[in-house]
Design an enzyme around this catalytic site. Structure first.
Site, short mmCIF file in Angstrom:
data_model
loop_
_atom_site.label_atom_id
_atom_site.label_comp_id
_atom_site.label_asym_id
_atom_site.label_seq_id
_atom_site.Cartn_x
_atom_site.Cartn_y
_atom_site.Cartn_z
N ARG A 258 0.79 -1.25 -0.12
CA ARG A 258 -0.17 -0.50 0.10
C ARG A 258 1.01 1.11 -0.23
O ARG A 258 1.53 1.22 0.80
CB ARG A 258 -0.70 0.61 1.38
CG ARG A 258 -1.64 -1.61 1.31
CD ARG A 258 -2.92 -1.08 0.84
NE ARG A 258 -3.48 -2.28 0.46
CZ ARG A 258 -4.91 -2.98 1.48
NH1 ARG A 258 -5.41 -2.27 2.63
NH2 ARG A 258 -5.54 -4.26 1.49
N GLU A 260 0.67 4.04 0.75
CA GLU A 260 -0.44 5.07 1.90
C GLU A 260 0.39 5.95 2.44
O GLU A 260 1.56 5.42 3.27
CB GLU A 260 -1.41 4.55 2.66
CG GLU A 260 -2.62 4.36 2.13
CD GLU A 260 -3.09 3.65 3.21
OE1 GLU A 260 -3.81 4.44 3.91
OE2 GLU A 260 -3.59 2.57 2.50
N ARG A 266 -0.95 1.71 12.85
CA ARG A 266 -1.28 0.12 12.43
C ARG A 266 -1.06 0.53 10.99
O ARG A 266 -1.96 -1.06 10.88
CB ARG A 266 -2.89 0.31 13.15
CG ARG A 266 -3.16 1.71 12.00
CD ARG A 266 -4.87 0.54 12.75
NE ARG A 266 -5.76 2.00 13.13
CZ ARG A 266 -7.75 1.51 12.49
NH1 ARG A 266 -8.26 0.75 12.85
NH2 ARG A 266 -7.98 2.63 11.58
N HIS A 267 -0.48 1.33 10.14
CA HIS A 267 -0.40 1.41 8.89
C HIS A 267 1.36 1.11 8.33
O HIS A 267 2.46 1.30 9.12
CB HIS A 267 -0.29 2.77 8.72
CG HIS A 267 -2.12 2.18 8.61
ND1 HIS A 267 -3.03 3.22 9.22
CD2 HIS A 267 -3.14 2.68 6.91
CE1 HIS A 267 -4.34 4.06 9.48
NE2 HIS A 267 -4.37 3.18 7.95
N GLU A 409 -9.83 -2.57 13.75
CA GLU A 409 -10.33 -3.72 12.18
C GLU A 409 -9.21 -4.42 12.12
O GLU A 409 -7.88 -4.33 12.25
CB GLU A 409 -10.62 -2.73 11.55
CG GLU A 409 -11.01 -3.46 10.23
CD GLU A 409 -10.39 -3.26 8.79
OE1 GLU A 409 -10.00 -2.17 9.40
OE2 GLU A 409 -9.74 -4.10 8.27
N SER A 412 -11.68 -6.71 6.49
CA SER A 412 -12.26 -6.35 6.36
C SER A 412 -13.20 -7.12 5.12
O SER A 412 -12.28 -8.02 4.23
CB SER A 412 -12.00 -4.59 5.40
OG SER A 412 -13.21 -4.46 5.27
N ARG A 460 -1.10 -7.16 12.28
CA ARG A 460 -2.38 -6.53 13.10
C ARG A 460 -3.20 -7.18 14.64
O ARG A 460 -3.04 -7.21 15.59
CB ARG A 460 -3.65 -5.72 12.80
CG ARG A 460 -3.38 -4.10 12.15
CD ARG A 460 -4.24 -4.12 11.62
NE ARG A 460 -3.81 -2.66 10.93
CZ ARG A 460 -5.19 -1.60 10.80
NH1 ARG A 460 -6.13 -2.05 9.94
NH2 ARG A 460 -4.88 -1.30 9.04
#
Lengths: 486, 486
Positions: A258, A260, A266-267, A409, A412, A460
């Site tokens: 990712r 991002e 948590r990323h 979370e 998903s 996670r």
């Protein structure tokens, strides 16, 4: 090198004639040559964890790291470490050890020792009779490694010491790191073991892809010979293709990328995805139940097989044991909204949960149902991707779900639209360029069974099961926008 | 939709009054609506493979693909397929089926049927009573999919039909693909099961790295925010770091990237690596034995648990069963040279094996020792990477090995140099820029145990175990210099 028995029979000399020139123990210690697979000796190396009271009268060989060495007059105490296990050893000037040998021991080196257990306690103590092998620890480095991995905003800087932390840190850090990653290995093993028993097939999906899988944002570009390619943001398309190809139940474990620019606890830009996809007969809850049960089997397996590791981590990072129900609690989104509103949160019906609201909800659920793990079902259609199947009873809801551990979370998922016509409508509704997702839509034209699935973030799950607070603690070599090494 | 029982009790009508206007069976077939998880019916769907003689008097529901449909007068024969299993069904005009229903059946659709088994043979035959569900197969597409995956130089073009092949091909192709990838899933499972039982820990290593791991050639470049990064060509450095961090025995399964412009039957730009690294006590043969035994456990497990899949593949691609010895045959490079020279090959002592010579050697070894699997040990130092430990007895040899299946290399491995001084010397000898591998060399400065390991190509093991001839047959979504889709 004399054998342990030979050294015990060595000539005894009165202590007063020991001096720098005369070292009556010199054959019992020193730096060994590099092991180049020259020979296959019969010598048995005993594991530190196997030094039990039954071995009290044996002379044994151990290869270990010097965790600490503390000289005091004519003796030197050594703590020898092997992974998460320690034993204390004593080298004292006497029949078997000379003054020079004690001095050598005090320097702290990677050693092989021959030990004769004398006391059987947690901290094993004995006379070090002979030791050899390579030097390894430099004072300066040792100092660095004593930094703790403390969970603060500044903790990230400690990660450059990851390798050292895995190896050289003080006992708590070492044991903690060893325990975290052994438990993580266990999560992967339990995930696969459970799914294979349920009849799933493991698949391998490509990471280099020709088009950005989810629209083009947050994707890394790769130079591929004379063209560009991309790194897969998820294996979802490939999992679904396998379902279309009648594999029925598939899973995969692999890196997910990712691009991002998120710098949160948590990323990560690269993490390990545990992915599931499954055809069902009549209702996507068949899949939700399979996934939730898989997670429950993981939690049970960890609590059964990895209690030592859980205890070790909780010594440094205290945390309540992870709680879960059987069968898993499944809440609908509107119920969650009601709970949050009762707690004073103002939220619209079709609004997504913010991270603080997720955490608050986790606390409310824990209070009410006494579980750290639950499924939140029937998300608003508006906040989910275009391929999410709408709820047949309420067009504003969807057949989608998230799963939570300690209020965060970890998965998903959704029933995916398997009808190309509805998929086209939903893509248009989202303003997506149909040309870019043509291959995806076409893959359902050959007939697809109804199916659902989801993706789990390994780091996670590890973090939240152990009650840790930064995903970088559960990634051996974490990658984020600012970190590409080691 | 009437239940199966209801339909059996339906009113009977004489055949002569059946006409286009009156369809007395119309409630027993048709196109069902999309399954949107509207309800959770009690209906049990029976698996095709479970249609045994015990079910001969039951009316059952099956959801399957129409593999073939063949209308003949007043009846239609359907072969219904579910993964690798088929059942034949007959729709004949009569009490339960109308002329229109037979016509509908002849079109070939994805169907749910209610079957009452009548004969229990491999090809189950019965009266089709009612069917529904989505249409899926277009004539044009069906035609395309009948192409066979034939192993020729032109076979690569068939791979664009992979998805279709997995799903829609004629029975042989379908069963073959299903069998190949089920067996591949089994290889991964057996690999991990064996290693976890041997005390190994599974690790996750990063795929995005800051510097090219093996010198810079054949590496893919990634845009990483404002900088460049690279895709890992192997997890070796990370495996070794874990050994330095006292994990002792580690393995990992993950994608490996090679930007090689090789268009051969056995090269891919992205493949799945099964990697092992292990500290040893005194001799790297301890590691060779562990790896060879792991492969033997995989071969045995496949032959025990995947006999159906092996038989299925061999129907399309006939091949002798894979043979191996216990313990595994270990040949030294000089012995292999002697065998090849005796067979007329001219080779220098420090020359590497060419692919044809590897294959010839495989045949010679098979003749002499009756095994398809063996270890070739003690490669010339000159043909191995700089980090390979030299043989202590002969400076022209090295502590390195390859493993072969049916004459092709599936693993390359070695004792790694764990001494930073010797590693520096060897890097200089190879003309490598020390600056570029500083981090690698430094990782041994904190003290490393002697260790060895190797990397296995999953697609090659699958291909060679099954006696296939192109690695693209054993990669679900193969990547090569000319292929990035699907």
């Amino acid at each position: 090198m004399p054998s342990a028995n030979a050294s015990r029979k060595g000539p005894e000399k009165p202590r007063e004639i020991v001096d720098a020139a005369e070292d009556y123990a010199k054959e019992r210690y020193g730096i060994s040559s590099m092991i180049q697979s020259q020979e296959k000796p019969d010598r048995v190396l005993v594991r530190v964890k196997d030094l039990t009271v039954q071995k009290a009268d044996d002379v044994v060989w151990v290869r270990a790291r010097v965790h600490t060495s503390r000289a005091k007059g004519k003796q030197c105490f050594l703590v020898l470490r092997q992974q998460q296990f320690n034993v204390q050893a004593l080298v004292a000037v006497g029949d078997h050890a000379s003054k020079q040998m004690v001095k050598f021991a005090a320097k702290g080196r990677r050693i092989s020792v021959s030990l004769r257990p004398a006391r059987a306690t947690d901290e094993f103590q004995d006379r070090l009779q002979s030791y050899t092998e390579k030097p390894c620890l430099k004072k300066q480095k040792k100092k660095q490694t004593k930094k703790k991995i403390v969970e603060t905003r500044n903790s990230l800087t400690c990660l450059v010491f990851r390798l050292i932390s895995l190896d050289f840190d003080a006992v708590l850090q070492t044991s903690t790191s060893q325990a975290i990653f052994r438990l993580q290995s266990g999560i992967c093993h339990l995930f696969r073991e459970t799914l294979i028993n349920k009849g799933f097939v493991e698949i391998q999906t490509p990471k280099i892809i020709s088009a950005a899988s989810e629209g083009g944002a947050n994707v890394f570009t790769v130079s591929y010979f004379k063209n560009n390619a991309y790194l897969a943001q998820s294996p979802q398309l490939y999992k679904q293709m396998c379902i279309c190809a009648d594999f029925e139940k598939v899973f995969c474990i692999g890196p997910v990328f990712r691009a991002e620019d998120s710098n949160t606890h948590r990323h990560l830009t690269e993490f390990v995805g545990l992915d599931i996809e499954m055809a069902f007969n009549y209702h996507y809850h068949e899949v939700v139940e399979e996934i939730a049960d898989t997670l429950v089997q993981i939690f049970k397996g960890l609590q059964e097989r990895f209690q030592t590791e859980i205890q070790t981590v909780s010594k440094q990072f205290p945390c309540e044991p992870f709680k879960f129900l059987e069968p898993t609690l499944r809440l609908e989104y509107c119920e969650a909204l009601a709970m949050l509103r009762e707690a004073g949160v103002e939220m619209g019906d079709e609004e997504d949960l913010s991270t603080p609201n997720e955490k608050l909800l986790g606390r409310l659920v824990k209070e009410k149902y006494d579980t750290d793990f639950y499924v939140l079902d029937k998300y608003p259609l508006a906040v989910r991707p275009f391929y999410t199947m709408p709820d047949p009873r309420n067009p504003k809801h969807s057949n989608s779900y998230d799963m939570f551990m300690r209020g965060e979370e970890i998965l998903s998922g959704a029933q995916r639209i398997h009808d190309p016509q509805l998929l086209t409508e939903r893509a248009l509704h989202h303003g997506i360029d149909l040309e870019k997702i043509k291959a995806y839509i076409d893959s359902f034209r050959f007939g697809a069974p109804p199916h659902a699935g989801g993706g789990i973030g390994l780091e996670r799950v590890t973090m939240l099961f152990l009650g840790l607070h930064n995903v970088r603690q559960t990634s051996m070599f974490p990658r984020d926008p600012k970190r590409l090494t080691p």
